[in-house]
Design an enzyme around this catalytic site. Sequence first.
Site, PDB file in Angstrom:
ATOM      1  N   GLY A 152     -20.819  25.485 -22.717  1.00 30.26           N
ATOM      2  CA  GLY A 152     -21.844  25.197 -21.892  1.00 30.26           C
ATOM      3  C   GLY A 152     -22.921  23.665 -21.546  1.00 30.26           C
ATOM      4  N   SER A 153     -24.619  23.578 -22.339  1.00 32.25           N
ATOM      5  CA  SER A 153     -25.494  23.228 -22.830  1.00 32.25           C
ATOM      6  C   SER A 153     -24.855  21.932 -23.388  1.00 32.25           C
ATOM      7  CB  SER A 153     -26.644  23.434 -23.193  1.00 32.25           C
ATOM      8  OG  SER A 153     -26.926  24.684 -23.001  1.00 32.25           O
TER       9      SER A 153
ATOM     10  N   GLY B 240     -27.409  28.213 -24.734  1.00 29.18           N
ATOM     11  CA  GLY B 240     -27.750  26.958 -25.087  1.00 29.18           C
ATOM     12  C   GLY B 240     -28.389  26.858 -26.360  1.00 29.18           C
TER      13      GLY B 240
ATOM     14  N   ARG C  22     -15.398  37.257 -34.600  1.00 25.54           N
ATOM     15  CA  ARG C  22     -15.700  38.330 -35.721  1.00 25.54           C
ATOM     16  C   ARG C  22     -15.106  39.729 -35.894  1.00 25.54           C
ATOM     17  NH1 ARG C  22     -13.649  35.684 -40.682  1.00 25.54           N
ATOM     18  NH2 ARG C  22     -14.475  32.810 -40.360  1.00 25.54           N
TER      19      ARG C  22
ATOM     20  N   LYS D 280     -22.242  31.913 -11.850  1.00 23.91           N
ATOM     21  CA  LYS D 280     -22.967  33.119 -12.641  1.00 23.91           C
ATOM     22  C   LYS D 280     -23.232  34.194 -11.907  1.00 23.91           C
ATOM     23  CE  LYS D 280     -23.354  30.903 -17.312  1.00 23.91           C
ATOM     24  NZ  LYS D 280     -22.671  31.218 -17.835  1.00 23.91           N
TER      25      LYS D 280
END
Lengths: 195, 296
Positions: B237-238, B155, B167, B83
Amino acid sequence: MKPETMKIGVLALQGAFIEHIKLLQDLGVAAVEIRKPTELADLDGLIIPGGESTTFGKLAVTFGMIEPLRALCAAGKPVWGTCAGMIFLAKEIGRAQPLLGVLDAKVKRNAFGRQVDSFEIDLMVPVLGAPPFHAIFIRAPLIESVGADVQVLARLDDGTIVAAQQANILVTAFHPELTRDSRFHRYFVEHVGKK
Amino acid sequence: MAEKQTGTWTVKVGHAQMLKGGVIMDVTTAEQAKIAEDAGACAVMALERVPADIRREGGVARMADPTKIIEIMDAVTIPVMAKARIGHFVEAQVLEALGVDYIDESEVLTPADEEHHIHKHDFKVPFVCGCRNLGEALRRLGEGAAMMRTKGEAGTGDVVEAVRHARTVLGEIRRIQNMRPEEWMHVAKELGAPYELLVETAKLGRLPVVNFAAGGIATPADAALMMQLGVDGVFVGSGIFKSGDPAKRAKAIVEATTHYNDPDIIAKVSRGLGEPMSGLAARTIPEKEQLAVRGW
């Protein structure tokens, strides 16, 4: 067998399977996504697409696909591996990960470097005729050596083997499915695995 | 003699096409990267802290230490992403010099520019960017992003924002697909989207690049939900390394992503995964603490 009467599976555990399906459909071939062993039963051929070969391997082991895929290769059905698919078909890649091991060749993964080294190039592929084939190599593997029964179909200018065929097994280090040139797909359905 | 061309649009977009149907996992160490690879991840995202920790600890979140990124690149054979802060083109130059396979210009890090994103066409390495709606997605494509993802709310372990963003993007694509051509310019103006990219999207009936879901995915069912909604793959991610049994959960999410249309398999892989990440309801986060609102 005419393309219109064929049913070709594309292994859809992960990767660029839709692209192969579209090119096959353009040729009039019925193309289906394959995720489970039972779906292999009535296929006339199979493509193993690009993607991550380690991911294919883990999923193929978990869902009991290794032996059924080997049986399909052994039955003489045309099977084509592009990029990660080529790695998955190889006998030897110099590291431990699940492989089908049906192509008598030594393959090297990520052989050209990382993504910034991915490239496009016009490639001579004699079995496809005179016009060069625009080949797209993405974190691509190469073929270091082949057994006696393997025919080399294309090399880079420096001699590196990037396409080969062993009876019903076709492999390309690059991605014909990312182009609009359907010659490789036509070659596969018309010439590979013919008795 | 034919010449090799590198860094082309085709190889940038093509790499993302190879990631489809897969799971890209956030990792902060070489050890976590190995766990992700062994679980069947199709790529890993190298970062200093996972979003849940960034959110908890606060402070300025920056590009990860190059030493850490190199350790992760050396540990696995699958692609390694990293990132950079929004607009921080020098962090991106550094990541390109390190040889990462994809750069995520990410709202999870603290933005370095509050008006401009990176001009991503300048780079050989491809970029992925987050979006909440079609206008944002097409602006990022206009700047040269070769892959998109929903922002979700990173997160949190709460999938609601990823669902909202997916959506919205997919719904807006369906809407422009059904428009008459003379209506495209007006909607391009309304969405703040580059006209040519909007027309291309309307004709294709999908984004011209691969589109993943990200932000709040924590369970195999979350991953399958996003896949059934129509994304091409998922970032987690987390959700993995903040859970009780990361290796097992990572493998289950990979399996559910492949078999996203098969409830029997999703049910099977969802059993006995241990504690999920604790989670934070996205709705309770004040707007100034939301990560998804970063990006212009």
